[in-house]
Design an enzyme around this catalytic site. Structure first.
Site, PDB file in Angstrom:
ATOM      1  N   ASP A   1      51.739  21.223  40.758  1.00 27.26           N
ATOM      2  CA  ASP A   1      53.055  21.787  41.075  1.00 27.26           C
ATOM      3  C   ASP A   1      54.205  20.818  40.817  1.00 27.26           C
ATOM      4  OD1 ASP A   1      52.348  20.236  43.228  1.00 27.26           O
ATOM      5  OD2 ASP A   1      52.731  21.762  44.755  1.00 27.26           O
ATOM      6  N   ARG A   2      53.906  19.527  40.620  1.00 28.38           N
ATOM      7  CA  ARG A   2      54.982  18.566  40.321  1.00 28.38           C
ATOM      8  C   ARG A   2      55.031  18.255  38.832  1.00 28.38           C
ATOM      9  NH1 ARG A   2      55.381  13.984  44.936  1.00 28.38           N
ATOM     10  NH2 ARG A   2      55.106  15.369  46.722  1.00 28.38           N
TER      11      ARG A   2
ATOM     12  N   ASP B   1      47.644  18.893  42.094  1.00 30.20           N
ATOM     13  CA  ASP B   1      47.486  20.350  42.146  1.00 30.20           C
ATOM     14  C   ASP B   1      48.427  21.076  41.182  1.00 30.20           C
ATOM     15  OD1 ASP B   1      49.674  19.606  43.689  1.00 30.20           O
ATOM     16  OD2 ASP B   1      49.511  21.342  45.004  1.00 30.20           O
TER      17      ASP B   1
ATOM     18  N   LYS C   1      56.456  25.440  43.489  1.00 31.01           N
ATOM     19  CA  LYS C   1      56.961  24.657  42.370  1.00 31.01           C
ATOM     20  C   LYS C   1      55.895  24.666  41.283  1.00 31.01           C
ATOM     21  CE  LYS C   1      55.911  20.248  44.758  1.00 31.01           C
ATOM     22  NZ  LYS C   1      55.677  20.532  46.186  1.00 31.01           N
TER      23      LYS C   1
ATOM     24  N   ASP D   1      51.038  16.578  38.793  1.00 31.12           N
ATOM     25  CA  ASP D   1      50.311  15.962  39.911  1.00 31.12           C
ATOM     26  C   ASP D   1      48.954  16.609  40.149  1.00 31.12           C
ATOM     27  OD1 ASP D   1      51.125  18.352  41.101  1.00 31.12           O
ATOM     28  OD2 ASP D   1      51.401  17.437  43.068  1.00 31.12           O
TER      29      ASP D   1
ATOM     30  N   SER E   1      47.304  17.620  47.075  1.00 30.04           N
ATOM     31  CA  SER E   1      48.392  17.468  46.109  1.00 30.04           C
ATOM     32  C   SER E   1      48.457  16.085  45.466  1.00 30.04           C
ATOM     33  CB  SER E   1      49.702  17.843  46.785  1.00 30.04           C
ATOM     34  OG  SER E   1      50.716  17.930  45.835  1.00 30.04           O
ATOM     35  N   HIS E   2      49.573  15.376  45.670  1.00 37.52           N
ATOM     36  CA  HIS E   2      49.762  14.094  44.990  1.00 37.52           C
ATOM     37  C   HIS E   2      49.016  12.957  45.682  1.00 37.52           C
ATOM     38  CE1 HIS E   2      52.652  14.329  48.237  1.00 37.52           C
ATOM     39  NE2 HIS E   2      52.724  13.020  48.222  1.00 37.52           N
TER      40      HIS E   2
HETATM   41  C1  VG1 Z   1      56.613  15.495  49.892  1.00 42.52           C
HETATM   42  C2  VG1 Z   1      57.906  15.695  49.137  1.00 42.52           C
HETATM   43  C3  VG1 Z   1      58.345  17.142  49.258  1.00 42.52           C
HETATM   44  C4  VG1 Z   1      57.234  18.046  48.745  1.00 42.52           C
HETATM   45  C5  VG1 Z   1      55.951  17.758  49.491  1.00 42.52           C
HETATM   46  C6  VG1 Z   1      54.785  18.535  48.952  1.00 42.52           C
HETATM   47  O1  VG1 Z   1      56.813  15.762  51.262  1.00 42.52           O
HETATM   48  O2  VG1 Z   1      58.911  14.825  49.599  1.00 42.52           O
HETATM   49  O3  VG1 Z   1      59.544  17.313  48.533  1.00 42.52           O
HETATM   50  O4  VG1 Z   1      57.580  19.398  48.918  1.00 42.52           O
HETATM   51  O5  VG1 Z   1      55.623  16.380  49.382  1.00 42.52           O
HETATM   52  O6  VG1 Z   1      54.602  18.265  47.602  1.00 42.52           O
HETATM   53  P1  VG1 Z   1      57.053  14.591  52.342  1.00 42.52           P
HETATM   54  O7  VG1 Z   1      57.145  15.274  53.663  1.00 42.52           O
HETATM   55  O8  VG1 Z   1      55.900  13.638  52.215  1.00 42.52           O
HETATM   56  O9  VG1 Z   1      58.319  13.909  51.932  1.00 42.52           O
HETATM   57  V1  VG1 Z   1      53.035  18.356  46.955  1.00 42.52           V
HETATM   58  O10 VG1 Z   1      53.210  18.371  45.292  1.00 42.52           O
HETATM   59  O11 VG1 Z   1      52.366  16.903  47.653  1.00 42.52           O
HETATM   60  O12 VG1 Z   1      52.360  19.716  47.663  1.00 42.52           O
HETATM   61 CO    CO Z   2      51.545  18.948  44.435  1.00 40.64          CO
END
Ligand code: VG1
Ligand code: CO
Length: 543
Positions: A281-282, A279, A376, A277, A113-114
């Site tokens: 979804d953000r 993948d 998302k 981001d 992801s991010h």
């Molecule tokens: C973070 C965000 C959370 C989100 C998750 C996955 O998690 O705070 O809101 O759902 O990333 O997003 P954490 O546990 O690091 O706070 V993604 O777009 O990285 O799949």
């Molecule tokens: Co993501």
């Protein structure tokens, strides 16, 4: 072409976090590491015999090699079919869409992801269930349990599949269907938005900039914004997914999408800016000269969703993660619909959407989505904003001012402290938890604590209980500080401190959030002794 049964041993630490298993790429590329985890998924879901799976990823380093291994493992485990995005690409929301549109049993998304990508950065694997959403806690717990007892995995001894060619091929007795990663997703967007109205907006001279951050949304945004909606060429920048995201951090926030922010606050700013981001979804939303916080974006979308065809009938309810600001709660109460508060992580929204209790969901971490999929969806949020702008024909800044005048403004900021020593971070949270009973009534930085607890969620649909989801400290005057540790970081601990304060007075709606929140920030530091525990004077990332 034979099925090989390879002996293996359990590997420590294969525990999915907030969203899948994320580790350093160099951990994932060790032979057997990916295979152990993937076989554990297959075993935990009762095997693959006769099932159809969806497979794709965000294009980061090791994406294609991992996809090839998973295809051979799926064939060796008796799957009937795997539907895979061309070149093993699929954004997270598109994977969710395809799982649903093709009624697959589930899907595997290759992404951290991010988190940054590359040989020295991060890789990840997420498993999604048949509703298209992230596996719930019961499933991730079963997968983790299996990783601790696994003794062998199955893989077909055969050549790689040509993933650049669309169409069906056979891998042993299993069908591999390579699909256009964009097509099903684009068709779904057509059903939700007034594409002609948005086209008309662009024809009228409206300009936007979409920063795909060298990640997976590039091909989707190009096809939809420039191809379908007639936005001028060059609207989508950094549009080619790169294995290392161009060396950047594919996280759409003011800190990591700095170029977009500079453009939107400069003399040449277009009307609208957005980023997504790794993948897809953000999303981050920026108007000319105004940044829209994710919590505010969720509230504005909830208040205006009826302007888009897919939501014309109104919303069944809304949901937000606990650290997300309460701006959307105010919209829900004015609409007379329910608002649910869930732990962090999209997996907690699935039951609410499946049960028809929530139509829109959101998180403060730049995540917004609806029940069109079970993830998302960054580009969806951008399209809903565009649909609203096409109807209202007002600048983003005016939409925000009118929103705040009507509902009041929830000033919000999240302070992240990254790479903190895990023991020290745990000690801080444990210390806060131990002091919860004595905090109410105490004062810090001129604020009085009105309540304090450790967030526990009881799922209203299946009754499952999830504890220890963040320390909440409430102050009078509707101010709040929330402390939790990240479940997605791959190095040390990341402390996330969410800070917010409600301001009803329109004369005070134009403040810098850091200033508007100064007392809450000071009170949070005093109560938790962030500096003492982290050894840091200031956060690493401030959004
Ligand atoms: C973070 C965000 C959370 C989100 C998750 C996955 O998690 O705070 O809101 O759902 O990333 O997003 P954490 O546990 O690091 O706070 V993604 O777009 O990285 O799949
Ligand atoms: Co993501």
């Amino acid at each position: 072409m034979t099925v090989q049964i390879i002996s293996t041993c359990p590997i420590d630490g294969q525990k999915p976090g907030t969203s899948g298993l994320r580790k350093k790429t160099r951990t994932f590329v060790v032979p057997g590491y990916l295979e152990n985890f993937v076989q554990s998924i297959f075993d935990a879901i009762g095997g693959l015999a006769g099932k159809t799976l969806v497979l794709g990823g965000d294009g980061r380093f090791f994406n294609i090699e991992a996809a090839q291994a998973i295809l051979k493992m799926a064939a060796a485990n008796g799957a009937a079919k795997v539907i895979v995005g061309q070149n093993a690409l699929l954004s997270t929301p598109a994977a969710s869409c395809v799982i649903r549109s093709r009624t697959a049993a589930g899907g595997i998304i290759l992404s951290a992801s991010h988190n940054p990508g590359g040989p020295d950065a991060d890789f990840g694997v997420k498993y999604n269930i048949a509703n298209g959403g992230p596996a719930p806690e019961s499933v991730t717990a079963a997968i983790h349990a299996r990783t601790q007892t696994i003794s062998e995995y199955r893989i077909l001894d055969t050549a790689d599949v040509a993933l650049d060619q669309l169409g069906e091929t056979m891998l042993g007795a299993m069908t591999v269907e390579v699909i256009d990663p964009v097509a099903d997703y684009m068709a779904l967007m057509e059903t939700l938005f007034d594409m002609e109205a948005i086209r008309g907006l662009f024809t009228s001279g409206f300009r936007m900039r979409f920063d795909a951050m060298h990640a997976i949304t590039g091909p989707y945004a190009k096809a939809i914004l420039e191809g379908r909606l007639g936005a001028p060429g060059g609207t989508v920048i950094n549009a080619t997914p790169l294995p290392d995201f161009g060396g950047g951090h594919p996280d759409p926030n003011p800190a990591h999408a700095g170029d977009l922010m500079a453009l939107m606050f400069g003399a040449e700013a277009p009307e609208f800016g957005a980023a997504a981001d790794g993948d897809g979804d953000r999303n981050m939303i920026v108007g000319r000269g105004i940044y829209v916080s994710p919590s505010d974006s969720l509230a504005v979308l909830a208040a205006n969703a009826h302007l888009a065809p897919g939501y014309r009938g109104g919303l069944a309810g809304v949901a937000r993660s606990m650290p997300t600001s309460r701006a959307v709660d105010r919209v829900a109460s004015s609409l007379g619909i329910a608002c649910f508060e869930t732990p962090t992580g999209w997996k907690f929204f699935g039951n609410l959407m499946d049960a028809g209790k929530a139509t829109l969901c959101g998180e403060e971490s730049f995540g917004t989505g609806s029940d069109h999929v079970r993830e998302k969806d960054g580009l969806w949020a951008v399209l809903l904003w565009l649909n609203i702008l096409a109807v209202r024909r007002q600048p983003v800044a005016q939409i925000m001012q009118e929103h705040w005048s009507g509902y009041g403004r929830d000033y919000y900021s999240r302070h992240d402290y990254e790479g903190v020593d895990t023991n020290r971070a745990n000690a801080m949270i444990d210390g806060l938890r131990a002091r919860l009973p004595e905090l109410p009534g105490t004062q810090a930085a001129g604020l009085t604590v009105s309540a304090a607890d450790d967030f526990c969620y009881i799922d209203p649909v299946d009754g499952s209980v999830t504890e220890h989801q963040g320390i909440r400290i409430l102050f009078g005057d509707e101010a709040r500080a929330v402390f939790r540790l990240s479940g997605t970081s791959t190095e040390g601990a990341t402390l996330r401190v969410a800070l917010e304060r409600f301001e009803p007075d329109p004369a005070l709606h134009g403040l810098d959030p850091q200033q508007a929140l100064a007392k809450v920030i000071a009170a949070a530091d005093t109560i938790a002794d962030i500096r003492g525990h982290t050894g840091r004077d200031s956060p690493d990332v401030l959004t």
